[in-house]
Enzyme design. Sequence first.
Site, PDB file in Angstrom:
ATOM      1  CE  LYS A  89      -1.781   1.837   3.830  1.00 62.37           C
ATOM      2  NZ  LYS A  89      -1.749   3.317   3.864  1.00 62.37           N
ATOM      3  NE  ARG A 110      -7.118   4.942   5.238  1.00 63.31           N
ATOM      4  CZ  ARG A 110      -6.049   5.303   5.947  1.00 63.31           C
ATOM      5  NH1 ARG A 110      -6.001   5.114   7.245  1.00 63.31           N
ATOM      6  NH2 ARG A 110      -5.006   5.865   5.354  1.00 63.31           N
ATOM      7  CG  ASP A 130       2.833   1.917   9.505  1.00 63.73           C
ATOM      8  OD1 ASP A 130       2.448   2.797  10.280  1.00 63.73           O
ATOM      9  OD2 ASP A 130       2.838   2.053   8.264  1.00 63.73           O
ATOM     10  NE  ARG A 186      -0.016  10.737   9.825  1.00 58.25           N
ATOM     11  CZ  ARG A 186      -0.545   9.730   9.146  1.00 58.25           C
ATOM     12  NH1 ARG A 186       0.230   8.847   8.574  1.00 58.25           N
ATOM     13  NH2 ARG A 186      -1.849   9.600   9.044  1.00 58.25           N
ATOM     14  N   PRO A 187       2.664  16.981   9.950  1.00 56.33           N
ATOM     15  CG  PRO A 187       4.270  18.407  10.860  1.00 56.33           C
ATOM     16  CD  PRO A 187       3.516  17.141  11.146  1.00 56.33           C
ATOM     17  CB  VAL A 188       2.430  18.865   4.426  1.00 58.10           C
ATOM     18  CG1 VAL A 188       1.488  17.674   4.499  1.00 58.10           C
ATOM     19  CG2 VAL A 188       1.646  20.175   4.567  1.00 58.10           C
ATOM     20  CG  ASP A 189       6.884  21.079   8.610  1.00 58.22           C
ATOM     21  OD1 ASP A 189       6.555  19.895   8.465  1.00 58.22           O
ATOM     22  OD2 ASP A 189       7.605  21.473   9.542  1.00 58.22           O
ATOM     23  CB  VAL A 192       7.451   7.414  14.369  1.00 61.35           C
ATOM     24  CG1 VAL A 192       7.036   7.996  13.017  1.00 61.35           C
ATOM     25  CG2 VAL A 192       8.760   6.633  14.231  1.00 61.35           C
ATOM     26  NE  ARG A 215       0.470  12.262   6.217  1.00 58.21           N
ATOM     27  CZ  ARG A 215       0.478  13.522   6.584  1.00 58.21           C
ATOM     28  NH1 ARG A 215      -0.562  14.038   7.211  1.00 58.21           N
ATOM     29  NH2 ARG A 215       1.504  14.298   6.328  1.00 58.21           N
TER      30      ARG A 215
END
Length: 418
Positions: free
Chosen positions: A22, A398, A306, A121-124, A328, A92
């Site tokens: 995935k 998912r 995970d 989990r920012p995308v910065d 994490v 995301r």
Amino acid sequence: MKKLYIRGGRPLSGTVRVSGSKNAVLPIIAACLLSTSPCTLEDIPNLADVDTICLVLEHLGAQVKRDGTTLVIIPPQKPKTEAPYEFVRQMRASFLVIGPLLARTGLASISLPGGCAIGSRPVDLHLKGLHMLGARIEHGYGSIRAEAGKYGLRGNRIYLDFPSVGATENIIMAASLAEGQTVIENAAEEPEVVDLANFICAMGGKIKGAGTKVVKITGVRELKGVTHTVIPDRIEAGTYLVAGAITGGNILVENVIADHVKPVLAKLLEMGIDVYEEQDGLRVIGRKDYRAVDVKTMPYPGFPTDMQPQMMALMTCARGTSIITETVFENRFMHISELKRMGARIKTVGRNAVIQGPVALSGASVKATDLRAGAALVLAGLCAEGNTEVSNIYHIERGYENLLGKLQSLGADIWGQA
């Protein structure tokens, strides 16, 4: 399905085949936007997340055709530049289209992503990388607009403060069509990043160092479609290895790359579980007496976050005190309260979970709070006494293809409610 019902206590046995990854297929599908001709992807799992990313590409103008485990994507000659909120909020990974869109069209507008509630989990870092390639970034109300500018994207040296998988993938995709060379330092080393790089290289890209901390990308003018087989899902493989161990069973897990699950194998062996590498896969032979171990989640090649919930379920069967340190995601202990409903003895202190075992888990009504938490509860139900009811199954769907059917084929007494 809405719920899963499990009657525990049966040792699992037989053979199970791992599906395509995935976490590898989602960025590869997004990368098809970089191509000017059709791409054929093989061993594609039938998952809700795959359906979602395909809907995103169709909205952007691509044609998507599926035949069993084969996916053919015909990219648009002129992709649309806006990914809608209705899809991005679900997953995301949809944010991964910003890199290829920016590379192909010079413009991308996308909502901020959603997904499992396992922490911030920012995308910065994604945006930092794109900015370093020359993109102008504008923040709107819950959305991002990126524009390449007059001269397009240009290669640069980019240092990531954290080895983010998504940021590494987005930068690789954007840099593949940028002018000049891009160097990503402190890049993510995950096998899924390597699979993406191999796919882009097959299309005509120039990428070196994928799978190491330094990745070098030399931009090319055009990428063309190819046929690519996605790597096996290492998290699904790890989950079935734990299923064999937690039930005291004997399972052969096929279509697994042993090197990709080394951290999990190391901990299983440390617990006293027998795992053998055979010609067709990995065989796990469980028992009833395991040793406690300590686990600290880390970016690859460390122990994967995970697999943390699944290992926690297994630790309830181990003799002594096990400690999990989650480094994490700060909110990835939501499954603990559900495991405690089944009789687990777990205490948390900050990012540490202390598990006392062994305990005889009892069936209960529990709720999946995220994808991997749901898998952990199913594993706990397989070894528990009595009946377990797991709700919010959409989380599990998912990330696990045909979990119900695969577990039934191994002898699990499990059924679903539509």
